[in-house]
Design an enzyme around this catalytic site. Structure first.
Site, PDB file in Angstrom:
ATOM      1  N   LYS A 211      -5.117 -34.293 -25.975  1.00 36.40           N
ATOM      2  CA  LYS A 211      -4.473 -33.816 -24.752  1.00 36.40           C
ATOM      3  C   LYS A 211      -3.885 -35.017 -24.022  1.00 36.40           C
ATOM      4  CE  LYS A 211      -5.300 -31.493 -20.371  1.00 36.40           C
ATOM      5  NZ  LYS A 211      -6.193 -30.644 -19.584  1.00 36.40           N
ATOM      6  N   LYS A 264      -1.912 -30.822 -27.191  1.00 36.05           N
ATOM      7  CA  LYS A 264      -1.313 -30.341 -25.946  1.00 36.05           C
ATOM      8  C   LYS A 264      -0.608 -31.482 -25.250  1.00 36.05           C
ATOM      9  CE  LYS A 264      -2.662 -28.703 -21.464  1.00 36.05           C
ATOM     10  NZ  LYS A 264      -3.760 -28.506 -20.555  1.00 36.05           N
ATOM     11  N   TYR A 329       2.688 -18.941 -22.696  1.00 39.78           N
ATOM     12  CA  TYR A 329       2.969 -18.037 -21.584  1.00 39.78           C
ATOM     13  C   TYR A 329       3.995 -16.989 -21.993  1.00 39.78           C
ATOM     14  CZ  TYR A 329       0.465 -21.724 -19.221  1.00 39.78           C
ATOM     15  OH  TYR A 329      -0.497 -22.632 -18.878  1.00 39.78           O
TER      16      TYR A 329
HETATM   17  C1  PBG Z   1      -7.151 -28.383 -16.876  1.00 39.93           C
HETATM   18  C2  PBG Z   1      -5.940 -27.942 -17.587  1.00 39.93           C
HETATM   19  C3  PBG Z   1      -4.589 -28.291 -17.362  1.00 39.93           C
HETATM   20  C4  PBG Z   1      -3.828 -27.518 -18.242  1.00 39.93           C
HETATM   21  C5  PBG Z   1      -4.718 -26.754 -18.985  1.00 39.93           C
HETATM   22  N1  PBG Z   1      -6.016 -27.038 -18.578  1.00 39.93           N
HETATM   23  C6  PBG Z   1      -3.993 -29.199 -16.366  1.00 39.93           C
HETATM   24  C7  PBG Z   1      -4.246 -30.633 -16.421  1.00 39.93           C
HETATM   25  O1  PBG Z   1      -4.900 -31.163 -17.322  1.00 39.93           O
HETATM   26  O2  PBG Z   1      -3.795 -31.311 -15.497  1.00 39.93           O
HETATM   27  C8  PBG Z   1      -2.326 -27.520 -18.346  1.00 39.93           C
HETATM   28  C9  PBG Z   1      -1.724 -26.294 -18.942  1.00 39.93           C
HETATM   29  C10 PBG Z   1      -0.275 -26.127 -18.749  1.00 39.93           C
HETATM   30  O3  PBG Z   1       0.457 -26.975 -18.201  1.00 39.93           O
HETATM   31  O4  PBG Z   1       0.226 -25.063 -19.153  1.00 39.93           O
HETATM   32  N2  PBG Z   1      -7.571 -29.680 -17.100  1.00 39.93           N
END
Ligand code: PBG
Length: 341
Positions: A211, A264, A329
């Site tokens: 991530k 991600k 989404y």
């Molecule tokens: C929580 C989380 C986030 C997203 C999913 N879980 C935000 C972040 O890490 O700041 C982002 C998902 C998206 O942008 O669609 N940590």
């Protein structure tokens, strides 16, 4: 001369297959032919749909930066779950907006917290729909960071126990799968051990393994009210230029007990998806994140892009790169588009 040998091989190939004998357009002539040789198959079964659960009653409010996605109160979740399952989408992932936040994010692991209540209601109404819960603290902490803050720094080891408690409370509520998205080191092991110790050996972990500290999360942070109140997430989320490090993150999470690993964002990180697919024999998920969704929506609303065609092309690209499943989404809209074709 070795050079001649190469030419001999080349000539043999040339004899077999080169224009005008070979015409790659032959198999593109009709839709039926194209279908026969299509290498990537996009299906509604690949989709995981994110839902944002909000406190209150009778609320179904569209999220400004994410048209077609809603803040939904717990009592309206059965209807939503029925719609999602009715479209053939196999799974949802839940995010919660608690009524109050505090420094330790206690709403994340409260037995009657927003997600725990949401899971119970959905599993009761629609038991066959796979319910995944996002395991993180940022929506529940007053400072908006994904862990315990100590002297302005996010303390890794102190965060682990809270994450494990959160995952356990989700499992107790009936979640099928937990998805740690915090990027603390060692959280998969902590969560696996805690789940196993409490009799939840069969609850799987889908870890946000690679991530990145991405700017594509903007619309989500607005939707989930989880933007950090100071600094940024770069001391725990990955540095966007790195890919070898992503392989190490995946290796670690697999060693710690992850059942599915995730990349991600997805669209800007297709190379990361491909490399992980080539290196590991584990199910791979990709998260087509909020900013990637919002870009297409915004352009489509201005008439600059053909929304259906572009959205399906992006989802297909994510699968072609090597993802087995996609959090998107667009899940509901894409399910409808795919069923029309
Ligand atoms: C929580 C989380 C986030 C997203 C999913 N879980 C935000 C972040 O890490 O700041 C982002 C998902 C998206 O942008 O669609 N940590």
């Amino acid at each position: 001369m070795p050079f001649c040998k190469n030419i001999a091989i080349l000539e043999k190939e040339v004899e077999l297959a080169i224009f005008p004998q070979l015409r790659l357009r032959r198999l593109r002539r009709t839709e039926a032919l194209r279908q026969m040789v299509r290498e990537t198959d996009l299906s509604v079964k690949d989709f995981i749909y994110p839902l944002f659960v909000i406190h209150g009653e009778g609320i179904r409010q569209e999220i400004g930066s994410m048209p077609g996605n809603f803040h939904i109160s717990v009592n309206l979740l059965p209807r939503e779950a029925e719609e999602v399952a009715g479209l053939g989408i196999p799974a949802i992932i839940l995010f919660g907006l608690p009524e109050t936040k505090d420094a330790l994010g206690s709403g994340a692991y409260a037995p009657d917290g927003i997600i725990q209540n949401a899971v119970r209601v959905i599993k009761k109404a629609m038991p066959e729909l796979v319910v995944i819960t996002d395991v993180c603290l940022c929506e529940y902490t007053s400072h908006g960071h994904c862990g315990v803050v100590e002297g302005g720094y996010i303390d890794n080891d102190k965060t682990l126990e809270l994450l494990a408690r959160t995952a356990l409370s989700h499992a107790e509520a009936g979640a099928d799968m937990v998805a740690p998205s915090d990027m603390m080191d060692g959280r998969v092991r902590e969560i696996r051990e805690t789940l196993d110790r409490n009799g939840f050996q069969d609850i799987s972990i889908i870890s946000y393994a690679a991530k990145y500290a991405s700017s594509f999360y903007g619309p989500f942070r607005e939707a989930a009210e989880c933007a950090p109140q100071f600094g940024d997430r770069r001391s725990y989320q990955m540095d966007p230029p790195n890919v070898r490090e992503a392989l190490r993150e995946v290796e670690q999470d697999i060693a710690e007990g992850a059942d599915i690993v995730m990349v991600k964002p997805a669209l800007a990180y297709l190379d990361v998806i491909r490399q992980i697919r080539d290196e590991f024999n584990y199910p791979l998920a990709a998260y087509n994140v909020s900013g990637e969704f919002a870009m297409v929506k915004a352009a489509a609303q201005r008439g600059w892009l053909d929304e259906k065609a572009v959205a399906l092309e992006i989802l297909t690209a994510i699968k072609r790169a090597g993802a087995d499943m996609v959090i998107t989404y667009y899940a509901k809209e894409a399910a409808r588009w795919l069923s029309q074709d």
